[in-house]
Write a protein that holds these residues in place. Structure first.
Motif, PDB file in Angstrom:
ATOM      1  N   GLU A  77       0.836  -1.202   0.000  1.00 28.43           N
ATOM      2  CA  GLU A  77       0.000   0.000   0.000  1.00 28.43           C
ATOM      3  C   GLU A  77       0.872   1.255   0.000  1.00 28.43           C
ATOM      4  OE1 GLU A  77      -3.251   2.128   2.985  1.00 28.43           O
ATOM      5  OE2 GLU A  77      -3.114  -0.071   2.962  1.00 28.43           O
ATOM      6  N   ALA A  78       1.953   1.216   0.784  1.00 28.40           N
ATOM      7  CA  ALA A  78       2.881   2.354   0.807  1.00 28.40           C
ATOM      8  C   ALA A  78       3.547   2.527  -0.550  1.00 28.40           C
ATOM      9  CB  ALA A  78       3.935   2.154   1.892  1.00 28.40           C
ATOM     10  N   ALA A  81       1.384   4.312  -2.912  1.00 29.40           N
ATOM     11  CA  ALA A  81       1.165   5.720  -2.568  1.00 29.40           C
ATOM     12  C   ALA A  81       2.351   6.604  -2.940  1.00 29.40           C
ATOM     13  CB  ALA A  81       0.884   5.860  -1.068  1.00 29.40           C
ATOM     14  N   ILE A  82       3.500   5.985  -3.175  1.00 25.56           N
ATOM     15  CA  ILE A  82       4.715   6.751  -3.475  1.00 25.56           C
ATOM     16  C   ILE A  82       4.818   6.996  -4.974  1.00 25.56           C
ATOM     17  CG2 ILE A  82       7.237   6.717  -3.407  1.00 25.56           C
ATOM     18  CD1 ILE A  82       7.001   4.999  -0.882  1.00 25.56           C
ATOM     19  N   ASP A  99       6.229  14.410  -0.267  1.00 23.94           N
ATOM     20  CA  ASP A  99       5.192  13.458  -0.668  1.00 23.94           C
ATOM     21  C   ASP A  99       5.582  12.030  -0.272  1.00 23.94           C
ATOM     22  OD1 ASP A  99       3.618  15.454  -1.708  1.00 23.94           O
ATOM     23  OD2 ASP A  99       4.164  15.070  -3.800  1.00 23.94           O
ATOM     24  N   VAL A 100       6.850  11.684  -0.445  1.00 22.30           N
ATOM     25  CA  VAL A 100       7.321  10.348  -0.074  1.00 22.30           C
ATOM     26  C   VAL A 100       7.146  10.127   1.425  1.00 22.30           C
ATOM     27  CG1 VAL A 100       9.355   8.865   0.122  1.00 22.30           C
ATOM     28  CG2 VAL A 100       8.952  10.139  -1.994  1.00 22.30           C
ATOM     29  N   THR A 102       5.240  11.739   3.525  1.00 19.20           N
ATOM     30  CA  THR A 102       3.823  11.774   3.889  1.00 19.20           C
ATOM     31  C   THR A 102       3.147  10.453   3.559  1.00 19.20           C
ATOM     32  OG1 THR A 102       3.707  14.168   3.544  1.00 19.20           O
ATOM     33  CG2 THR A 102       1.632  12.966   3.497  1.00 19.20           C
ATOM     34  N   ALA A 103       3.528   9.848   2.438  1.00 17.51           N
ATOM     35  CA  ALA A 103       2.950   8.555   2.061  1.00 17.51           C
ATOM     36  C   ALA A 103       3.281   7.495   3.099  1.00 17.51           C
ATOM     37  CB  ALA A 103       3.467   8.133   0.689  1.00 17.51           C
ATOM     38  N   THR A 106       1.318   8.378   6.389  1.00 15.77           N
ATOM     39  CA  THR A 106      -0.108   8.129   6.238  1.00 15.77           C
ATOM     40  C   THR A 106      -0.421   6.641   6.197  1.00 15.77           C
ATOM     41  OG1 THR A 106      -0.392  10.217   5.043  1.00 15.77           O
ATOM     42  CG2 THR A 106      -2.127   8.562   4.793  1.00 15.77           C
ATOM     43  N   THR A 107       0.352   5.893   5.412  1.00 24.03           N
ATOM     44  CA  THR A 107       0.073   4.466   5.242  1.00 24.03           C
ATOM     45  C   THR A 107       0.348   3.683   6.517  1.00 24.03           C
ATOM     46  OG1 THR A 107       0.624   4.603   2.886  1.00 24.03           O
ATOM     47  CG2 THR A 107       0.567   2.412   3.880  1.00 24.03           C
TER      48      THR A 107
END
Length: 210
Positions: A77-78, A81-82, A99-100, A102-103, A106-107
């Motif tokens: 999942e991570a 998201a990246i 963004d990396v 945060t992904a 978040t995940t």
């Protein structure tokens, strides 16, 4: 003909193999948020998934097998998201690396119970440790390739070997996030974690020393 339609309807209403497996994983993650893996029984997992104990073993060989599947699923999942490896030079390094980070936050933050259980198990269980190592190694190799590309494009200065730098940064991110997710102290506050890690990452990759 009516009997045939009714029969098909009954069969389609039964949980499929994929649905049963998903139910076991969902139950395991819910229970891990309440208590350690050692205190969760096969009966707990089977009952939560609405299946029998023998049926559980059709899908998983053990509780550890369930944990491995959960960890692998969170890592995938991570990965989704990246943002894939960008062209170099990266137009906005701060935005890209934010963004990396945060992904990841978040995940893994959405699956804290899985993260905590895997972190607790990996030191004493070779299989969990091996999966964790594989996941980390994949991310190190990805980041090392990005660092090398940024250097080749003239966007980042030469420095320590890219793989060593990527390893150090990945370990920093991993331990910082695990400390937060598992309630360790000291730990960086969640509201400041991404920006704090980003500051270190940008300086490590892009800062030019005199």
């Amino acid at each position: 003909m009516a009997t045939s339609r009714a029969s098909r309807s009954r069969r389609s209403s039964r949980p499929s193999g994929d649905e049963r497996e998903a139910a076991i994983l969902t139950t395991a993650e819910r229970l891990l948020a309440e208590r350690p893996l050692a205190e969760i029984s096969i009966e707990d997992l089977a009952a939560g998934a609405g299946i029998s104990r023998p049926t559980f073993y059709f899908y998983f060989s053990s509780k550890k097998d369930v944990l491995l599947s959960l960890l692998d699923r969170v890592a995938e999942e991570a990965d989704r998201a990246i943002v894939p490896r960008p062209p170099s030079p990266i137009a906005d390094p701060a935005a890209f690396w934010r963004d990396v980070l945060t992904a990841f936050l978040t995940t893994f933050g959405a699956h804290r119970a899985v993260t905590a259980a895997a972190d607790a198990a990996r030191a004493g269980d070779p299989e969990v440790g091996a999966l964790w190592t594989r996941i980390m190694t994949d991310w190190v190799e990805r980041d090392a390739a990005i660092i090398e590309a940024e250097r080749a494009a003239g966007a980042a200065p030469d420095g320590p070997p890219a793989r060593e730098l990527a390893t150090a940064l990945s370990l920093m991110v991993e331990r910082s996030m695990n400390a937060l997710f598992t309630g360790q102290r000291p730990a960086v506050d969640e509201d400041h974690l991404v920006e704090t890690l980003l500051h270190v990452v940008l300086n490590a990759i892009y800062a030019r020393t005199a």
